[in-house]
Design a protein around this motif. Structure first.
Motif, PDB file in Angstrom:
ATOM      1  N   ARG A 170      -5.010  18.314   6.777  1.00 26.22           N
ATOM      2  CA  ARG A 170      -4.731  18.688   5.392  1.00 26.22           C
ATOM      3  C   ARG A 170      -4.559  20.223   5.270  1.00 26.22           C
ATOM      4  O   ARG A 170      -3.721  20.720   4.522  1.00 26.22           O
ATOM      5  CB  ARG A 170      -5.867  18.211   4.485  1.00 26.22           C
ATOM      6  CG  ARG A 170      -5.883  16.715   4.270  1.00 26.22           C
ATOM      7  CD  ARG A 170      -7.066  16.316   3.384  1.00 26.22           C
ATOM      8  NE  ARG A 170      -7.121  14.890   3.179  1.00 26.22           N
ATOM      9  CZ  ARG A 170      -6.450  14.224   2.224  1.00 26.22           C
ATOM     10  NH1 ARG A 170      -5.699  14.918   1.396  1.00 26.22           N
ATOM     11  NH2 ARG A 170      -6.556  12.903   2.103  1.00 26.22           N
ATOM     12  N   ARG A 171      -5.403  20.978   6.004  1.00 29.59           N
ATOM     13  CA  ARG A 171      -5.281  22.451   5.933  1.00 29.59           C
ATOM     14  C   ARG A 171      -3.949  22.917   6.493  1.00 29.59           C
ATOM     15  O   ARG A 171      -3.281  23.789   5.929  1.00 29.59           O
ATOM     16  CB  ARG A 171      -6.441  23.095   6.703  1.00 29.59           C
ATOM     17  CG  ARG A 171      -6.441  24.618   6.620  1.00 29.59           C
ATOM     18  CD  ARG A 171      -7.746  25.153   7.146  1.00 29.59           C
ATOM     19  NE  ARG A 171      -7.992  24.736   8.516  1.00 29.59           N
ATOM     20  CZ  ARG A 171      -7.482  25.391   9.568  1.00 29.59           C
ATOM     21  NH1 ARG A 171      -6.716  26.450   9.385  1.00 29.59           N
ATOM     22  NH2 ARG A 171      -7.776  24.963  10.789  1.00 29.59           N
ATOM     23  N   LEU A 198      -2.617   9.938   3.275  1.00 28.66           N
ATOM     24  CA  LEU A 198      -3.996  10.400   3.446  1.00 28.66           C
ATOM     25  C   LEU A 198      -4.777  10.276   2.139  1.00 28.66           C
ATOM     26  O   LEU A 198      -5.971   9.923   2.120  1.00 28.66           O
ATOM     27  CB  LEU A 198      -3.991  11.873   3.921  1.00 28.66           C
ATOM     28  CG  LEU A 198      -3.455  12.119   5.332  1.00 28.66           C
ATOM     29  CD1 LEU A 198      -3.421  13.611   5.636  1.00 28.66           C
ATOM     30  CD2 LEU A 198      -4.300  11.383   6.371  1.00 28.66           C
ATOM     31  N   GLU A 199      -4.109  10.608   1.035  1.00 28.99           N
ATOM     32  CA  GLU A 199      -4.779  10.466  -0.264  1.00 28.99           C
ATOM     33  C   GLU A 199      -5.091   8.994  -0.564  1.00 28.99           C
ATOM     34  O   GLU A 199      -6.155   8.658  -1.102  1.00 28.99           O
ATOM     35  CB  GLU A 199      -3.904  11.050  -1.361  1.00 28.99           C
ATOM     36  CG  GLU A 199      -4.619  11.096  -2.712  1.00 28.99           C
ATOM     37  CD  GLU A 199      -3.743  11.762  -3.764  1.00 28.99           C
ATOM     38  OE1 GLU A 199      -4.166  11.842  -4.929  1.00 28.99           O
ATOM     39  OE2 GLU A 199      -2.615  12.248  -3.391  1.00 28.99           O
ATOM     40  N   ALA A 235      -1.535   0.617   4.681  1.00 23.91           N
ATOM     41  CA  ALA A 235      -1.318   2.037   5.015  1.00 23.91           C
ATOM     42  C   ALA A 235      -2.575   2.674   5.527  1.00 23.91           C
ATOM     43  O   ALA A 235      -2.535   3.597   6.311  1.00 23.91           O
ATOM     44  CB  ALA A 235      -0.804   2.804   3.779  1.00 23.91           C
ATOM     45  N   GLY A 236      -3.673   2.223   5.142  1.00 22.55           N
ATOM     46  CA  GLY A 236      -4.907   2.854   5.576  1.00 22.55           C
ATOM     47  C   GLY A 236      -5.217   2.598   7.023  1.00 22.55           C
ATOM     48  O   GLY A 236      -6.078   3.236   7.569  1.00 22.55           O
ATOM     49  N   ASP A 237      -4.559   1.615   7.677  1.00 20.56           N
ATOM     50  CA  ASP A 237      -4.818   1.328   9.071  1.00 20.56           C
ATOM     51  C   ASP A 237      -4.020   2.195  10.035  1.00 20.56           C
ATOM     52  O   ASP A 237      -4.101   2.031  11.251  1.00 20.56           O
ATOM     53  CB  ASP A 237      -4.516  -0.171   9.346  1.00 20.56           C
ATOM     54  CG  ASP A 237      -5.428  -1.096   8.514  1.00 20.56           C
ATOM     55  OD1 ASP A 237      -6.532  -0.610   8.152  1.00 20.56           O
ATOM     56  OD2 ASP A 237      -4.985  -2.188   8.235  1.00 20.56           O
ATOM     57  N   VAL A 238      -3.192   3.098   9.560  1.00 14.79           N
ATOM     58  CA  VAL A 238      -2.323   3.949  10.427  1.00 14.79           C
ATOM     59  C   VAL A 238      -3.171   5.048  11.018  1.00 14.79           C
ATOM     60  O   VAL A 238      -4.009   5.648  10.336  1.00 14.79           O
ATOM     61  CB  VAL A 238      -1.155   4.561   9.619  1.00 14.79           C
ATOM     62  CG1 VAL A 238      -0.318   5.454  10.493  1.00 14.79           C
ATOM     63  CG2 VAL A 238      -0.314   3.436   9.030  1.00 14.79           C
TER      64      VAL A 238
END
Length: 767
Positions: free
Chosen positions: A284-285, A317-318, A368-371
């Motif tokens: 994220r940074r 990611l969000e 999507a969260g499983d990627v």
């Protein structure tokens, strides 16, 4: 005996030695002029008469004179530094030109002077005219705006003189006009020729530049400002491209370094087994940094590759964060999934290719969260690094190609600048020549000189010719008479003045005796005193005063030399030594001295006749031993004066003089008298004076001016020097009244109280 003067014959340059040396007389020209003034006057009058006769025979001469005004022509008011035509020549050249063969030959043609009677038979008419033609400036100076010139020509015929002057004026006027046009035409022709040559070069250079522009591989970029108006400034775009490409390579390298550092950081974290949350925070940074500082770069350089990284990956990611916090049924999770699906549909419609893993998971229905977002982000970094490597290779090839083209453009640009500089120089020179041609055309009619005759030609009788003949004749007459007088004076070696006498000898002048012109006292005539004794007959006369002066000078000299026995002689007979001796003896006796006068001239005695004494007994008898010396002395009518006459002339006077009785006689009378004067024969006539002088204390030499010559005076001086005689001084006899060294200035003083001359005066005797 003490000598007063030692004579050195070598010290006198003009000393005559026999007949071997020439004697030169110093001439007093002022005195000579006074002496021959009437001769010179007669010579001048005769010369004037001859000049008049010659002028009458030669005929008169006429002089034609005219005046002309030569001035600068009124010109166009142009500053001096901008004038194309200068003023041709100075004003002083007018006279030189008028008196030159150039103008005279043209005057002969214009005025037909060869037909004039005065030039008939002349070999060179121009040369004949130049001999008599005169031109002078009557008014003005070299730098004046106007000058007045006077032209004069003399001739025997008035018509011919006038024709010559008019022809010369006309010829010079034509010359000024032709010279003005000739010079301006020459300047104009030269300037126009130079203008044509420069214009031809300018056209050729412009054509060369156009051809060069067509073949030159240049890309022109319009400049800003005045350079854009000229159209002469070019920009090397290839060089600009090289600079821009180098900048892109630099940015590309920076991006590679950044991505490599991120990839290394992610891989290092995975290798260490960092938690997924920590890795997501790191990713994220990184994404935040790309969004803040690199979004513009990614949009321009990696649009197709970085869409997923910059748009979808943050939303995924969000979404994962929301699932972990709220679960799959939460409204925010559903809303985020719907947003991700909408973005995917939009990018598909735009033709953007998404990662294969994302499409596969959607096709299989995987959430999507499983990627594996970390692996996905690392893979995207590797793909971007590979693309940057390819991009760097392309940029390097582009730099090499543009650099080669930029060098070629630089060479063409240098040639372009050289052609532009030459064109600028030719344009400037062309402009100057155009200005000069126009200036010459303007000044052509306002340059040079104009001439105007301001006085008509006048014919007058030449007075100079009259003065030349009359004055020349008078001068010739005077010079001829002066030459004759000078020659006569140079040939006459007689000593005429006291000054000449002093220059001729080295002896002191004790006195001067003038000519006997004073009247005698009639009261003295009855005493049978001889007329030569002027000291007695005219005691107040100038002659008597001269003897008094001689007496004073002799007293001084004799006292200084301790001379009591003085021999008086002269170079030749007739110099007046006996008269001088007798008058000097009388003067000495009347001063109170006891004086004895001895007549030692045994050949021509005359002292006894002056004093009216008997001459039957005298010096000859004493020297012959017939009588004692003191017994032979005679008393005179002058107190304190006794005379020893010469006696009857003997047959052997030289032998008697050489006897020892003479020195014994002089010794006997030396103590009886204060002064003994011995009258002797002339020095150059006989040897008696030299024999007597050996027994005397000094010699007094008497010369007569106007009779004694330079030769005689110098011979006497040589004789005195040879015998070693001591000369006390000289007496100048018969001095002219006008001589500055005589008593002429006091002549009127002595005549004022003198009695008139008596008809019974006894005539003077020259002895």
């Amino acid at each position: 005996m003490t000598r007063e003067l030692e004579f050195d014959a070598g010290a006198l340059a003009n000393t005559l030695n026999g007949a071997d040396e020439a004697v030169f007389k110093n001439v007093n020209y002022l005195q000579l002029l006074l002496n021959y003034r009437w001769w010179l006057a007669v010579g001048g009058v005769c010369g004037v008469l001859l000049g008049v006769l010659w002028y009458v025979r030669s005929g008169p001469e006429y002089e034609a004179t005219a005046q002309v005004l030569v001035s600068l022509k009124d010109s166009v008011p142009v500053p001096e530094e901008q004038r194309a035509l200068g003023n041709f020549g100075e004003r002083s050249e007018h006279i030189a030109l008028i008196l030159s063969p150039l103008i005279i030959n043209r005057a002969v043609e214009i005025g037909h002077l060869d037909q004039l009677p005065v030039f008939q038979g002349s070999k060179d008419i121009a040369e004949d005219i130049l001999e008599d033609l005169k031109a002078k400036r009557s008014s003005g100076q070299d730098r004046s705006y106007s000058n007045v010139l006077t032209i004069t020509y003399p001739s025997r015929r008035a018509e011919d003189a006038q024709a010559v002057v008019e022809a010369v004026i006309a010829a010079y006027g034509v010359y000024l006009q032709e010279n003005r046009h000739e010079k301006s035409d020459q300047v104009l022709a030269v300037t126009q020729q130079a203008l044509d040559e420069v214009e031809a070069k300018l056209r050729a250079k412009e054509l060369e530049y156009h051809e060069f522009r067509e073949t030159a591989p240049l890309q022109w970029k319009a400049p800003v400002g005045s350079a854009a108006a000229d159209g002469q400034t070019t920009t090397n775009v290839h060089q600009e491209r090289v600079l821009a490409t180098e900048e892109q390579r630099r940015l590309n390298l920076l991006r590679q370094a950044l991505l490599q550092s991120r990839l290394a950081s992610v891989e290092a974290s995975v290798a260490k087994g960092e938690p997924r949350d920590a890795l997501e925070v790191l990713i994220r940074r990184f994404l935040a940094q790309d969004g803040a500082a690199g979004s513009e770069f990614q949009q321009q350089q990696q649009q197709d590759i970085s869409i997923f990284e910059n748009r979808l990956l943050p939303m995924i990611l969000e979404e994962k964060q929301l699932l972990r916090d709220f679960g799959p049924d939460h409204p925010d999770v559903k809303l985020k999934r719907q947003t991700i699906q909408t973005a995917l549909d939009f990018y598909r419609r735009q033709g953007v290719r998404l990662p294969e893993e994302r499409r596969q998971s959607q096709a299989d229905g995987t959430a999507a969260g499983d990627v594996d977002f970390v692996a996905l982000y690392a893979e995207s970094l590797r793909q971007e690094l590979a693309e940057l490597d390819v991009r760097d290779q392309h940029l390097a090839r582009l730099v090499d190609d543009e650099s080669t083209k930029a060098k070629g453009v630089a060479r063409f640009q240098a040639k372009d600048e050289a052609i532009h500089a030459e064109l600028a120089r030719l344009r400037e020179l062309w402009g100057q020549l155009v200005t000069q041609v126009n200036q010459v055309s303007i000044e052509r009619e306002g340059n040079g000189y104009v001439m105007k005759q301001i006085a008509p030609v006048k014919n007058e009788l030449s007075m100079k010719r009259i003065f030349k003949f009359v004055g020349g004749g008078g001068i010739v007459g005077v010079m001829l008479i002066a030459g004759i007088c000078l020659l006569r004076e140079l040939r006459d070696l007689r000593i005429m003045t006291v000054g000449e006498l002093r220059r001729a000898t080295t002896y002191s002048l004790l006195g001067t005796i003038g000519r006997f012109t004073s009247a005698v006292d009639p009261r003295v005539l009855c005493s049978n005193v001889h007329a030569a004794l002027r000291y007695l007959l005219a005691p107040r006369s100038m002659e008597a005063e001269s003897y008094r002066s001689l007496r004073t000078a002799l007293n001084v000299i004799s006292d200084a030399a301790q001379a009591k026995v003085i021999l008086v002689s002269s170079p030749e007979s007739g110099d007046g030594k006996t008269t001088t001796t007798a008058n000097l003896a009388v003067a000495m006796a009347q001063s109170g001295k006891r004086v004895l006068l001895i007549d030692a001239d045994l050949r021509r005695p005359s002292v006894h006749a002056l004093f009216h004494l008997r001459g039957d007994v005298g010096l000859a008898d004493v020297l012959g031993g017939e009588i004692e010396g003191l017994n032979a002395l005679r008393e005179t009518f002058v107190e304190n004066l006794k005379i020893l006459p010469a006696g009857p002339p003997p047959a052997n006077p030289a032998e008697l003089i050489s006897t020892p009785r003479l020195p014994r006689l002089l010794v006997s009378v030396r103590d009886e008298f204060d002064l003994v004067l011995i009258d002797s024969p002339p020095l150059l006539a006989v040897s008696d004076p030299c024999a007597i002088a050996r027994h005397a204390d000094g010699l007094l030499l008497v010369v007569r001016l106007g009779k004694t010559s330079l030769v005689t005076a110098r011979r006497a001086q040589d004789l005195v020097s040879t015998h070693g005689l001591s000369v006390l001084g000289m007496v100048a006899n018969d001095t002219p009244a006008h001589d500055v060294h005589s008593y002429s200035s006091r002549d009127a003083y002595y005549r004022e109280e003198e009695p008139q001359t008596s008809p019974h005066e006894t005539p003077a005797v020259t002895v």
